[in-house]
Scaffold this motif. Structure first.
Motif, mmCIF file in Angstrom:
data_model
loop_
_atom_site.group_PDB
_atom_site.id
_atom_site.type_symbol
_atom_site.label_atom_id
_atom_site.label_comp_id
_atom_site.label_asym_id
_atom_site.label_seq_id
_atom_site.Cartn_x
_atom_site.Cartn_y
_atom_site.Cartn_z
ATOM 1 N N ILE A 124 0.815 -1.206 0.000
ATOM 2 C CA ILE A 124 0.000 0.000 0.000
ATOM 3 C C ILE A 124 0.856 1.266 0.000
ATOM 4 N N GLY A 125 1.611 1.487 1.069
ATOM 5 C CA GLY A 125 2.502 2.644 1.137
ATOM 6 C C GLY A 125 1.867 3.939 1.604
ATOM 7 N N PHE A 126 0.633 3.893 2.077
ATOM 8 C CA PHE A 126 -0.024 5.053 2.679
ATOM 9 C C PHE A 126 -0.993 4.535 3.736
ATOM 10 N N ASP A 127 -1.580 5.436 4.487
ATOM 11 C CA ASP A 127 -2.477 5.049 5.569
ATOM 12 C C ASP A 127 -3.666 4.269 5.026
ATOM 13 N N ILE A 128 -3.936 3.144 5.643
ATOM 14 C CA ILE A 128 -5.005 2.254 5.187
ATOM 15 C C ILE A 128 -6.385 2.898 5.278
ATOM 16 N N LYS A 129 -6.519 3.976 6.027
ATOM 17 C CA LYS A 129 -7.814 4.656 6.152
ATOM 18 C C LYS A 129 -8.340 5.141 4.798
ATOM 19 N N TYR A 130 -7.451 5.327 3.836
ATOM 20 C CA TYR A 130 -7.864 5.774 2.505
ATOM 21 C C TYR A 130 -8.471 4.646 1.667
ATOM 22 N N LEU A 131 -8.434 3.436 2.200
ATOM 23 C CA LEU A 131 -8.980 2.283 1.473
ATOM 24 C C LEU A 131 -10.287 1.810 2.115
ATOM 25 N N LYS A 132 -11.080 2.757 2.586
ATOM 26 C CA LYS A 132 -12.373 2.433 3.189
ATOM 27 C C LYS A 132 -13.227 1.675 2.170
ATOM 28 N N GLY A 133 -13.791 0.560 2.601
ATOM 29 C CA GLY A 133 -14.619 -0.255 1.725
ATOM 30 C C GLY A 133 -13.845 -1.311 0.945
ATOM 31 N N PHE A 134 -12.523 -1.304 1.063
ATOM 32 C CA PHE A 134 -11.679 -2.273 0.361
ATOM 33 C C PHE A 134 -11.439 -3.507 1.225
ATOM 34 N N GLN A 135 -11.319 -4.632 0.569
ATOM 35 C CA GLN A 135 -10.768 -5.821 1.196
ATOM 36 C C GLN A 135 -9.285 -5.796 0.830
ATOM 37 N N VAL A 136 -8.430 -5.950 1.824
ATOM 38 C CA VAL A 136 -7.000 -5.709 1.648
ATOM 39 C C VAL A 136 -6.182 -6.896 2.141
ATOM 40 N N VAL A 137 -5.117 -7.221 1.409
ATOM 41 C CA VAL A 137 -4.131 -8.205 1.877
ATOM 42 C C VAL A 137 -2.794 -7.498 2.094
ATOM 43 N N LYS A 138 -2.016 -8.080 2.956
ATOM 44 C CA LYS A 138 -0.710 -7.528 3.299
ATOM 45 C C LYS A 138 0.308 -7.884 2.223
ATOM 46 N N GLY A 139 1.064 -6.882 1.797
ATOM 47 C CA GLY A 139 2.152 -7.104 0.866
ATOM 48 C C GLY A 139 3.475 -7.189 1.607
ATOM 49 N N ILE A 162 -10.407 -15.571 1.375
ATOM 50 C CA ILE A 162 -11.176 -16.188 0.295
ATOM 51 C C ILE A 162 -12.552 -15.532 0.264
ATOM 52 N N VAL A 163 -13.001 -15.194 -0.936
ATOM 53 C CA VAL A 163 -14.349 -14.672 -1.125
ATOM 54 C C VAL A 163 -15.085 -15.568 -2.113
ATOM 55 N N CYS A 179 -7.450 -14.364 -2.432
ATOM 56 C CA CYS A 179 -6.785 -13.066 -2.569
ATOM 57 C C CYS A 179 -5.512 -13.087 -1.740
ATOM 58 N N ILE A 180 -4.375 -12.870 -2.409
ATOM 59 C CA ILE A 180 -3.063 -12.849 -1.750
ATOM 60 C C ILE A 180 -2.196 -11.797 -2.438
ATOM 61 N N HIS A 181 -1.076 -11.484 -1.801
ATOM 62 C CA HIS A 181 -0.142 -10.573 -2.467
ATOM 63 C C HIS A 181 0.654 -11.324 -3.530
ATOM 64 N N GLY A 182 1.150 -12.487 -3.189
ATOM 65 C CA GLY A 182 1.890 -13.291 -4.158
ATOM 66 C C GLY A 182 3.328 -13.545 -3.783
ATOM 67 N N LYS A 231 -6.251 -24.492 -1.594
ATOM 68 C CA LYS A 231 -7.228 -23.787 -0.742
ATOM 69 C C LYS A 231 -8.661 -23.995 -1.237
ATOM 70 N N GLY A 232 -8.823 -24.795 -2.296
ATOM 71 C CA GLY A 232 -10.154 -25.068 -2.825
ATOM 72 C C GLY A 232 -10.723 -23.948 -3.678
ATOM 73 N N CYS A 233 -9.858 -23.095 -4.219
ATOM 74 C CA CYS A 233 -10.298 -21.949 -5.020
ATOM 75 C C CYS A 233 -10.084 -22.209 -6.505
ATOM 76 N N ASN A 234 -10.895 -21.550 -7.326
ATOM 77 C CA ASN A 234 -10.732 -21.673 -8.773
ATOM 78 C C ASN A 234 -10.272 -20.377 -9.434
ATOM 79 N N ILE A 235 -10.205 -19.289 -8.639
ATOM 80 C CA ILE A 235 -9.717 -18.008 -9.138
ATOM 81 C C ILE A 235 -8.733 -17.452 -8.112
ATOM 82 N N LEU A 236 -7.687 -16.794 -8.606
ATOM 83 C CA LEU A 236 -6.696 -16.160 -7.741
ATOM 84 C C LEU A 236 -6.537 -14.709 -8.147
ATOM 85 N N PHE A 237 -6.730 -13.805 -7.179
ATOM 86 C CA PHE A 237 -6.388 -12.394 -7.349
ATOM 87 C C PHE A 237 -5.071 -12.187 -6.606
#
Length: 173
Positions: free
Chosen positions: A35-50, A63-64, A73-76, A117-123
């Protein structure tokens, strides 16, 4: 379901705000790490740690469910050690060939992780390279990087309708 995917903003708050403003009222918003900035600016986002994020409250993965899909959803960066070993043991390869093989390895490893993880899509993010590809029966989507990428900065709008996926990569100037 229509989603905004961004990743690897690395402090580019103004660009991030602009992207968010251009895409109101989507079904979901995802930031895939660094991210590199305060997470408060990502209100409404689902976020993973990089690998550059130091917020204790951010999850490493989640997982959604969307339509008939399970999306990991992962950073990678979870395959970095394996990739580093491969690079160190491949000094004879030219840069272009090494890069191609590294990306193939990353995609293969991440797809197997999503499958476990039983998923068929990866973000995912981390590579700074936008992709929409299939590996091992898993669909991989990386929006690229908001700040810089190998082929320019980008983000993605993903539309998920049952078994159909539509991905639109948007270049950032």
């Amino acid at each position: 379901m229509k989603y905004l995917l961004i990743s690897d903003t690395h402090g580019e708050l103004e660009k991030t705000k602009q992207i968010i403003a251009e895409h109101p009222n989507l079904d979901g918003y995802f930031h895939l790490g660094d991210i590199g900035f305060d997470i408060k600016y990502l209100k409404g986002f689902q976020v993973v740690k990089g690998n550059h994020d130091h917020f204790a409250s951010i999850r490493n993965e989640f997982i959604v469910s969307s339509e008939n899909n399970k999306i990991l959803c992962i950073h990678g960066n979870c395959v970095d050690d394996e990739v580093s070993k491969y690079i160190m043991n491949s000094p004879e390869l030219e840069q272009k060939e090494l890069s191609k093989r590294v990306f193939e390895m990353v995609y293969d490893q991440l797809s197997l992780y999503a499958k476990s993880k039983g998923c068929n899509i990866l973000f995912f993010g981390h590579t700074h390279v936008a992709c929409f590809t299939q590996r091992n029966g898993i669909t991989l989507i990386n929006p690229g990087s908001v700040c810089f990428g190998m082929y320019g900065a980008s983000y993605a709008i993903v539309n998920v309708e049952n078994e159909k996926l539509d991905v639109k990569f948007i270049k950032i100037k």
